[in-house]
Enzyme design. Structure first.
Site, PDB file in Angstrom:
ATOM      1  N   MET A 195     -67.360  77.014  41.959  1.00 54.69           N
ATOM      2  CA  MET A 195     -66.284  77.712  41.825  1.00 54.69           C
ATOM      3  C   MET A 195     -66.310  78.898  40.764  1.00 54.69           C
ATOM      4  O   MET A 195     -67.043  78.492  39.837  1.00 54.69           O
ATOM      5  CB  MET A 195     -64.786  77.038  42.070  1.00 54.69           C
ATOM      6  CG  MET A 195     -64.732  76.289  40.923  1.00 54.69           C
ATOM      7  SD  MET A 195     -63.590  76.930  39.693  1.00 54.69           S
ATOM      8  CE  MET A 195     -63.488  75.608  38.352  1.00 54.69           C
TER       9      MET A 195
ATOM     10  N   SER B 244     -57.495  73.555  33.378  1.00 54.41           N
ATOM     11  CA  SER B 244     -58.778  72.271  33.880  1.00 54.41           C
ATOM     12  C   SER B 244     -58.561  72.569  35.258  1.00 54.41           C
ATOM     13  O   SER B 244     -57.485  72.561  36.310  1.00 54.41           O
ATOM     14  CB  SER B 244     -58.097  71.250  33.437  1.00 54.41           C
ATOM     15  OG  SER B 244     -58.892  70.144  34.105  1.00 54.41           O
ATOM     16  N   LYS B 245     -59.884  72.580  35.883  1.00 59.12           N
ATOM     17  CA  LYS B 245     -59.934  72.686  37.483  1.00 59.12           C
ATOM     18  C   LYS B 245     -59.382  71.301  37.944  1.00 59.12           C
ATOM     19  O   LYS B 245     -59.177  71.085  39.206  1.00 59.12           O
ATOM     20  CB  LYS B 245     -61.431  72.791  37.853  1.00 59.12           C
ATOM     21  CG  LYS B 245     -62.259  71.618  37.362  1.00 59.12           C
ATOM     22  CD  LYS B 245     -63.920  71.981  37.891  1.00 59.12           C
ATOM     23  CE  LYS B 245     -64.780  71.004  37.484  1.00 59.12           C
ATOM     24  NZ  LYS B 245     -66.041  71.302  37.944  1.00 59.12           N
ATOM     25  N   ARG B 246     -59.247  70.290  37.057  1.00 59.14           N
ATOM     26  CA  ARG B 246     -58.726  68.939  37.705  1.00 59.14           C
ATOM     27  C   ARG B 246     -57.243  68.876  37.874  1.00 59.14           C
ATOM     28  O   ARG B 246     -56.761  68.161  38.408  1.00 59.14           O
ATOM     29  CB  ARG B 246     -59.173  68.045  36.723  1.00 59.14           C
ATOM     30  CG  ARG B 246     -60.588  67.406  36.934  1.00 59.14           C
ATOM     31  CD  ARG B 246     -61.089  66.304  35.744  1.00 59.14           C
ATOM     32  NE  ARG B 246     -62.622  66.170  36.002  1.00 59.14           N
ATOM     33  CZ  ARG B 246     -63.517  66.908  35.374  1.00 59.14           C
ATOM     34  NH1 ARG B 246     -62.986  67.673  34.572  1.00 59.14           N
ATOM     35  NH2 ARG B 246     -64.794  66.624  35.230  1.00 59.14           N
ATOM     36  N   ARG B 247     -56.419  69.952  37.142  1.00 60.77           N
ATOM     37  CA  ARG B 247     -55.006  69.667  36.876  1.00 60.77           C
ATOM     38  C   ARG B 247     -54.409  71.168  37.412  1.00 60.77           C
ATOM     39  O   ARG B 247     -53.603  71.181  37.784  1.00 60.77           O
ATOM     40  CB  ARG B 247     -54.823  69.600  35.490  1.00 60.77           C
ATOM     41  CG  ARG B 247     -53.199  69.535  35.206  1.00 60.77           C
ATOM     42  CD  ARG B 247     -52.899  69.235  33.645  1.00 60.77           C
ATOM     43  NE  ARG B 247     -53.623  70.520  32.898  1.00 60.77           N
ATOM     44  CZ  ARG B 247     -54.523  70.266  31.907  1.00 60.77           C
ATOM     45  NH1 ARG B 247     -54.870  68.977  31.818  1.00 60.77           N
ATOM     46  NH2 ARG B 247     -54.995  71.132  31.359  1.00 60.77           N
TER      47      ARG B 247
END
Length: 468
Positions: free
Chosen positions: A18, A238-241
């Site tokens: 991404m 953050s891509k996790r959040r």
């Protein structure tokens, strides 16, 4: 700054599946800097990590850049870091032969044990052991013991780093593959890079890379470490959040022009009290030296407002064309003539283009797609009576917006309700939702027969629910 003709700035993303909005901002800053100086933007794909070396991911980067306006005509490349592996290894060998690097067989556990469990970094244990290359032996760069390394940064002045606290860092792993630090320096040197604009998280690497440039006999570039981008809690994106993929915003219907304008303002501001700024004016006015070093807040609500402004600035034909990809994927067939009537109503209300589907679906579905929360909210109290009176009032009404509004105002007045309350059950009965396009214009476009049929169907559902 170097003369315009010699400026070469590079954007060097790693394929990750991404395209991060932070990377998109860095790409734009680099691009604008190159354009306004008459220099060259160099695109290099950092693809030496085999787990990330997927062609589709690289294609994703190129497509994302093209969507922003940075197509193949705007940059030199793309170059691929993996193509320079031989050059990277040659540089590692040369540094060792010059005494600037040495082999080390220490494991992480060895380093921690010698530091009594403290995180102090590598202690130079193998500096003078004279190890030859071998399995599991990494090549470390010998950093200076004294003095300071000064980094010329267009945003931060000339920060200085004490060489004594710079550990001897690894430039080639035990399997012979070089690390990012060395590969990056070698590629920058071979490609004549003069300026590097990147995120401030890379600032700690700058003195190490600068030492490598100097050891390889090249003049270090001019650096610019732009501020980190944070969310509403002032946490680094953050891509996790957080939603950070540029592709996701594109899929929702954000316009490239709006995204481009907004990203340029993450750390920089144009002159005057303005934020929506034509691109050619941004290119003319932007100066990397004026970028603020404070964390930049990625405000999704503000981005949406930007997008709405850009959508409303489109011509009718441009708006219809922009909506087409979303309508093509809709679960109904669109009548172009009907959509042409609805489009001006929708253009002033959508924040992102994907909203066009639920906003106009009522006109193309046989029955409205009911939002049950809207139904529950609107179909209470005198809703059944309002619908019955509206159906009667509309049977012989001239089918045009003003008359439809007047008739429903009269229905509401007869029940002691203002228009806003009276139109709620009619809107839900006809469109399926409490929020949408202007009601009476929508009714006129939908037509008498379909409007009355939907009101009658809603009355029947209410009657069935009440058991009457």
């Amino acid at each position: 700054m170097s003369s315009a003709s010699s400026i070469r700035v590079r954007f060097a993303p790693s394929p990750t599946g991404m395209f991060h909005v932070g990377g998109a901002r860095s790409a734009l800053f680099n691009w604008v800097m190159a354009k306004q100086s008459g220099g060259t933007l160099v695109l290099r794909i950092e693809d030496t990590d085999a787990s990330r070396n997927k062609p589709e991911w690289t294609e994703g980067i190129i497509r994302a850049l093209a969507w922003l306006g940075i197509d193949g005509e705007e940059y030199e490349g793309p170059y691929f870091q993996s193509a320079n592996a031989d050059r990277h290894r040659e540089a590692a060998t040369r540094l060792r032969e010059q005494g600037r690097a040495y082999y080390c067989d220490c494991t992480r556990e060895d380093v921690v044990a010698r530091a009594d469990g403290q995180s102090r970094g590598y202690d130079g244990y193998c500096r003078d052991r004279g190890l030859e290359p071998g399995p599991g032996r990494a090549l470390r760069f010998r950093t200076p013991d004294e003095g300071q390394t000064a980094v010329v940064d267009l945003l931060r002045g000339k920060p200085e780093f004490d060489n004594a606290v710079l550990e001897d860092f690894v430039i080639a792993r035990g399997d012979g593959s070089v690390t990012f630090l060395l590969a990056n320096a070698v590629d920058d040197i071979s490609q004549g890079i003069t300026h590097v604009v990147r995120g401030e998280e890379h600032l700690p690497n700058a003195p190490k890379q600068q030492l490598l440039w100097e050891a390889l006999g090249a003049e270090p570039p001019v650096w610019a470490h732009v501020p980190v981008i944070v969310n509403e809690k002032r946490q680094k994106l953050s891509k996790r959040r957080d939603k950070v993929a540029l592709e996701d915003y594109r899929a929702e219907g954000y316009l490239a022009e709006a995204m481009r304008n907004y990203l340029m303002l993450l750390g920089w501001a144009p002159s005057g009290d303005r934020e929506i700024v034509p691109w050619d004016e941004i290119v003319e006015e932007f100066r990397i030296e004026d970028v603020n070093t404070s964390p930049a807040f990625f405000d999704v609500k503000k981005l949406r407002a930007f997008n709405g402004e850009y959508i409303r600035a489109l011509s009718a034909d441009e708006f219809a064309a922009a909506c087409l990809p979303f309508l093509e994927d809709a679960p109904f067939e669109v009548d172009p003539a009907v959509f042409a009537e609805l489009a001006p109503l929708a253009q002033t209300r959508v924040g992102v283009l994907a909203e066009i589907v639920p906003m106009v679906d009522f006109a193309f579905l046989d029955e409205p797609a009911f939002d049950e929360a809207s139904w529950t909210k609107a179909m209470k109290g005198p809703a059944a009576e309002i619908l019955a009176a509206a159906e009667e009032a509309y049977r012989d009404a001239p089918w045009e917006t003003d008359e439809l509004k007047t008739r429903l105002e009269q229905v509401g007045a007869a029940h002691g309700l203002k228009l806003g309350k009276a139109q709620a059950p009619v809107r839900v009965a006809v469109t399926g939702r409490t929020v949408g396009l202007p009601l009476f214009e929508s009714l006129e476009i939908l037509g008498r027969e379909r409007t009355l049929a939907r009101i009658a169907a809603a009355r029947a559902r209410l009657a069935a629910a009440s058991g009457s």
